[in-house]
Design a protein around this motif. Sequence first.
Motif, short mmCIF file in Angstrom:
data_model
loop_
_atom_site.label_atom_id
_atom_site.label_comp_id
_atom_site.label_asym_id
_atom_site.label_seq_id
_atom_site.Cartn_x
_atom_site.Cartn_y
_atom_site.Cartn_z
N ARG A 93 0.82 -1.21 0.00
CA ARG A 93 0.00 0.00 0.00
C ARG A 93 0.86 1.27 0.00
O ARG A 93 0.34 2.37 -0.14
CB ARG A 93 -0.91 0.02 1.22
CG ARG A 93 -1.94 -1.12 1.22
CD ARG A 93 -2.65 -1.20 2.53
NE ARG A 93 -1.72 -1.61 3.59
CZ ARG A 93 -2.04 -1.73 4.88
NH1 ARG A 93 -3.27 -1.50 5.27
NH2 ARG A 93 -1.15 -2.10 5.76
N VAL A 147 -1.74 4.30 0.14
CA VAL A 147 -3.15 4.08 -0.18
C VAL A 147 -3.89 3.86 1.13
O VAL A 147 -3.58 2.93 1.89
CB VAL A 147 -3.34 2.88 -1.13
CG1 VAL A 147 -4.82 2.64 -1.38
CG2 VAL A 147 -2.60 3.11 -2.44
N CYS A 150 -8.94 2.06 -1.09
CA CYS A 150 -8.90 1.73 -2.52
C CYS A 150 -10.12 2.26 -3.27
O CYS A 150 -10.03 2.60 -4.45
CB CYS A 150 -8.79 0.22 -2.71
SG CYS A 150 -7.13 -0.41 -2.36
N TRP A 155 -8.05 3.35 -10.56
CA TRP A 155 -7.13 2.28 -10.92
C TRP A 155 -6.35 2.61 -12.19
O TRP A 155 -5.25 2.11 -12.38
CB TRP A 155 -7.91 0.98 -11.11
CG TRP A 155 -8.28 0.33 -9.81
CD1 TRP A 155 -8.92 0.91 -8.76
CD2 TRP A 155 -8.00 -1.00 -9.42
NE1 TRP A 155 -9.06 0.03 -7.74
CE2 TRP A 155 -8.51 -1.19 -8.12
CE3 TRP A 155 -7.38 -2.09 -10.04
CZ2 TRP A 155 -8.41 -2.38 -7.42
CZ3 TRP A 155 -7.30 -3.28 -9.35
CH2 TRP A 155 -7.80 -3.42 -8.05
N LEU A 191 -1.01 1.60 -7.85
CA LEU A 191 -2.35 1.54 -7.27
C LEU A 191 -2.99 0.18 -7.48
O LEU A 191 -3.67 -0.36 -6.60
CB LEU A 191 -3.24 2.64 -7.86
CG LEU A 191 -2.85 4.08 -7.49
CD1 LEU A 191 -3.75 5.08 -8.22
CD2 LEU A 191 -2.93 4.30 -5.99
N CYS A 195 -4.09 -2.33 -4.43
CA CYS A 195 -5.50 -2.70 -4.22
C CYS A 195 -5.85 -4.06 -4.83
O CYS A 195 -7.03 -4.41 -4.93
CB CYS A 195 -6.39 -1.62 -4.81
SG CYS A 195 -6.22 -0.03 -3.96
N ARG A 200 -9.25 -2.55 1.72
CA ARG A 200 -10.23 -1.48 1.94
C ARG A 200 -9.78 -0.61 3.11
O ARG A 200 -9.31 -1.11 4.10
CB ARG A 200 -11.61 -2.07 2.25
CG ARG A 200 -12.20 -2.81 1.06
CD ARG A 200 -12.76 -1.81 0.02
NE ARG A 200 -13.38 -2.52 -1.09
CZ ARG A 200 -12.81 -2.65 -2.27
NH1 ARG A 200 -11.64 -2.18 -2.51
NH2 ARG A 200 -13.45 -3.25 -3.26
#
Length: 200
Positions: A93, A147, A150, A155, A191, A195, A200
Amino acid sequence: MSGVGPVEPGEGTHARTVLSAPRPQRGLMAQPFERHRRAALGALLTTAALAGSGYLYVTRPRPEPPPPPPYPSQVTTVAYLAPRATGAAADPRIFSFDVTVTVESDHPVTVTRIAQPYAGLSVSSSPRTPFRTKTGSPRKITITARVTECGKVPWNVGLPFLDVTLRNPRAIQTHSFILGPRYAQDLSHALQVACSNNFR
Protein backbone atom coordinates in the motif's frame (compact mmCIF):
# COMPACT_ATOMS: atom_id res chain seq x y z
CA MET A 1 42.90 134.74 -32.20
CA SER A 2 44.07 131.49 -33.61
CA GLY A 3 45.46 128.32 -32.29
CA VAL A 4 44.25 125.51 -30.20
CA GLY A 5 44.31 125.54 -26.45
CA PRO A 6 42.18 125.47 -23.42
CA VAL A 7 39.29 127.84 -23.20
CA GLU A 8 40.12 130.55 -20.77
CA PRO A 9 37.53 132.42 -18.82
CA GLY A 10 36.58 135.74 -20.23
CA GLU A 11 36.82 139.00 -18.51
CA GLY A 12 34.77 139.22 -15.35
CA THR A 13 34.21 135.48 -15.15
CA HIS A 14 35.89 132.83 -13.07
CA ALA A 15 35.99 129.08 -12.98
CA ARG A 16 33.57 127.39 -10.65
CA THR A 17 34.74 124.78 -8.26
CA VAL A 18 32.39 121.80 -8.01
CA LEU A 19 32.35 120.45 -4.53
CA SER A 20 31.30 116.87 -3.86
CA ALA A 21 28.51 116.34 -1.38
CA PRO A 22 29.86 115.79 2.09
CA ARG A 23 29.76 112.17 3.28
CA PRO A 24 27.50 111.62 6.20
CA GLN A 25 29.32 111.06 9.41
CA ARG A 26 28.98 107.64 10.95
CA GLY A 27 27.88 107.64 14.50
CA LEU A 28 29.23 105.50 17.26
CA MET A 29 26.52 102.86 16.68
CA ALA A 30 27.18 102.49 12.93
CA GLN A 31 29.92 99.85 13.25
CA PRO A 32 27.91 97.29 15.31
CA PHE A 33 24.94 97.65 12.94
CA GLU A 34 27.28 97.10 9.97
CA ARG A 35 28.60 93.89 11.56
CA HIS A 36 25.05 92.64 12.27
CA ARG A 37 23.98 93.54 8.76
CA ARG A 38 26.83 91.46 7.33
CA ALA A 39 26.04 88.52 9.61
CA ALA A 40 22.35 88.70 8.71
CA LEU A 41 23.19 88.88 5.02
CA GLY A 42 25.50 85.82 5.37
CA ALA A 43 22.81 83.88 7.22
CA LEU A 44 20.26 84.83 4.58
CA LEU A 45 22.55 83.64 1.77
CA THR A 46 23.28 80.39 3.63
CA THR A 47 19.56 79.77 4.16
CA ALA A 48 18.85 80.49 0.50
CA ALA A 49 21.60 78.06 -0.58
CA LEU A 50 20.29 75.33 1.72
CA ALA A 51 16.72 75.88 0.54
CA GLY A 52 17.84 75.72 -3.09
CA SER A 53 19.81 72.52 -2.58
CA GLY A 54 16.89 71.01 -0.61
CA TYR A 55 14.52 71.86 -3.45
CA LEU A 56 16.89 70.28 -5.97
CA TYR A 57 17.14 67.14 -3.79
CA VAL A 58 13.37 66.83 -3.41
CA THR A 59 12.66 67.41 -7.11
CA ARG A 60 15.48 65.21 -8.42
CA PRO A 61 14.47 62.40 -10.80
CA ARG A 62 13.71 59.24 -8.82
CA PRO A 63 15.44 56.02 -9.90
CA GLU A 64 13.16 53.32 -11.23
CA PRO A 65 12.34 50.74 -8.54
CA PRO A 66 13.64 47.25 -9.30
CA PRO A 67 11.07 45.00 -10.95
CA PRO A 68 9.26 42.64 -8.59
CA PRO A 69 10.37 39.01 -8.63
CA PRO A 70 8.31 36.69 -10.84
CA TYR A 71 5.55 34.57 -9.38
CA PRO A 72 6.99 31.33 -7.97
CA SER A 73 4.94 29.10 -10.28
CA GLN A 74 6.45 30.88 -13.31
CA VAL A 75 10.03 29.95 -12.39
CA THR A 76 9.59 26.49 -10.82
CA THR A 77 9.42 23.15 -12.62
CA VAL A 78 8.74 19.72 -11.16
CA ALA A 79 9.91 16.74 -13.24
CA TYR A 80 9.24 13.04 -12.65
CA LEU A 81 12.32 10.79 -12.44
CA ALA A 82 11.35 7.19 -11.60
CA PRO A 83 9.71 4.95 -9.01
CA ARG A 84 11.84 3.77 -6.11
CA ALA A 85 12.44 0.04 -5.85
CA THR A 86 10.87 -1.65 -2.84
CA GLY A 87 11.72 -4.97 -1.25
CA ALA A 88 9.47 -8.02 -1.40
CA ALA A 89 8.50 -7.57 2.26
CA ALA A 90 7.47 -3.96 1.77
CA ASP A 91 3.89 -2.92 2.38
CA PRO A 92 2.19 -2.91 -1.08
CA ARG A 93 0.00 0.00 0.00
CA ILE A 94 3.08 2.25 0.23
CA PHE A 95 5.16 3.25 -2.79
CA SER A 96 7.72 5.99 -3.48
CA PHE A 97 9.00 7.89 -6.49
CA ASP A 98 11.52 10.64 -7.14
CA VAL A 99 11.01 14.06 -8.70
CA THR A 100 13.26 17.06 -9.19
CA VAL A 101 12.31 20.62 -8.31
CA THR A 102 14.15 23.29 -10.27
CA VAL A 103 13.96 27.08 -9.83
CA GLU A 104 15.16 29.49 -12.51
CA SER A 105 15.10 32.84 -10.73
CA ASP A 106 17.33 35.18 -8.74
CA HIS A 107 15.09 34.55 -5.74
CA PRO A 108 14.90 31.13 -4.05
CA VAL A 109 11.54 29.39 -3.80
CA THR A 110 10.29 27.56 -0.72
CA VAL A 111 8.12 24.47 -1.18
CA THR A 112 5.65 24.64 1.70
CA ARG A 113 3.32 21.74 0.83
CA ILE A 114 2.99 18.77 -1.55
CA ALA A 115 -0.39 17.10 -2.04
CA GLN A 116 -2.38 15.13 -4.64
CA PRO A 117 -6.07 15.13 -5.60
CA TYR A 118 -7.21 11.64 -4.59
CA ALA A 119 -9.03 11.24 -1.25
CA GLY A 120 -7.85 7.64 -0.80
CA LEU A 121 -4.16 8.50 -1.16
CA SER A 122 -1.89 10.44 1.19
CA VAL A 123 1.60 11.70 0.33
CA SER A 124 4.66 12.87 2.22
CA SER A 125 8.06 14.06 1.02
CA SER A 126 11.71 13.71 1.90
CA PRO A 127 12.95 16.29 2.71
CA ARG A 128 9.82 17.21 4.61
CA THR A 129 8.10 20.45 3.74
CA PRO A 130 8.82 23.28 4.02
CA PHE A 131 12.17 23.26 2.23
CA ARG A 132 13.96 25.80 0.06
CA THR A 133 15.17 25.23 -3.48
CA LYS A 134 18.21 27.18 -4.62
CA THR A 135 18.35 28.98 -7.92
CA GLY A 136 19.56 26.93 -10.88
CA SER A 137 20.33 23.70 -8.98
CA PRO A 138 17.72 20.91 -9.31
CA ARG A 139 16.75 19.37 -5.98
CA LYS A 140 15.84 15.70 -5.82
CA ILE A 141 12.71 14.98 -3.75
CA THR A 142 11.33 11.57 -2.80
CA ILE A 143 7.54 11.41 -2.64
CA THR A 144 6.03 8.57 -0.61
CA ALA A 145 2.37 7.72 -1.25
CA ARG A 146 0.17 5.56 0.92
CA VAL A 147 -3.15 4.08 -0.18
CA THR A 148 -5.66 4.60 2.63
CA GLU A 149 -8.84 3.55 0.81
CA CYS A 150 -8.90 1.73 -2.52
CA GLY A 151 -12.46 2.80 -3.29
CA LYS A 152 -11.34 6.41 -3.44
CA VAL A 153 -8.40 6.06 -5.85
CA PRO A 154 -8.62 5.51 -9.62
CA TRP A 155 -7.13 2.28 -10.92
CA ASN A 156 -6.28 3.74 -14.29
CA VAL A 157 -4.94 7.24 -13.85
CA GLY A 158 -5.08 9.48 -16.93
CA LEU A 159 -3.22 12.74 -16.14
CA PRO A 160 -2.23 12.61 -12.49
CA PHE A 161 -0.67 15.72 -10.97
CA LEU A 162 0.88 16.99 -7.78
CA ASP A 163 -0.36 20.12 -6.02
CA VAL A 164 2.72 22.01 -4.88
CA THR A 165 2.48 25.16 -2.75
CA LEU A 166 5.34 27.55 -3.52
CA ARG A 167 6.48 30.73 -1.80
CA ASN A 168 8.92 33.48 -2.77
CA PRO A 169 9.15 37.23 -1.90
CA ARG A 170 6.35 38.02 -4.34
CA ALA A 171 3.58 35.50 -3.58
CA ILE A 172 2.41 32.15 -2.21
CA GLN A 173 0.85 29.97 -4.91
CA THR A 174 -0.48 26.44 -5.18
CA HIS A 175 0.26 25.06 -8.62
CA SER A 176 -0.73 21.71 -10.14
CA PHE A 177 2.21 20.06 -11.89
CA ILE A 178 1.35 17.36 -14.46
CA LEU A 179 4.24 14.90 -14.38
CA GLY A 180 3.64 13.18 -17.73
CA PRO A 181 2.68 9.74 -19.10
CA ARG A 182 5.49 7.76 -17.39
CA TYR A 183 4.31 8.96 -14.01
CA ALA A 184 0.70 8.10 -14.92
CA GLN A 185 1.72 4.52 -15.89
CA ASP A 186 3.85 4.00 -12.78
CA LEU A 187 1.16 5.42 -10.48
CA SER A 188 -1.56 3.26 -12.08
CA HIS A 189 0.61 0.14 -11.66
CA ALA A 190 1.34 1.00 -8.01
CA LEU A 191 -2.35 1.54 -7.27
CA GLN A 192 -3.30 -1.77 -8.91
CA VAL A 193 -0.69 -3.59 -6.84
CA ALA A 194 -1.83 -1.85 -3.65
CA CYS A 195 -5.50 -2.70 -4.22
CA SER A 196 -5.15 -6.11 -5.91
CA ASN A 197 -6.09 -7.95 -2.70
CA ASN A 198 -9.24 -5.88 -2.32
CA PHE A 199 -7.65 -3.82 0.41
CA ARG A 200 -10.23 -1.48 1.94
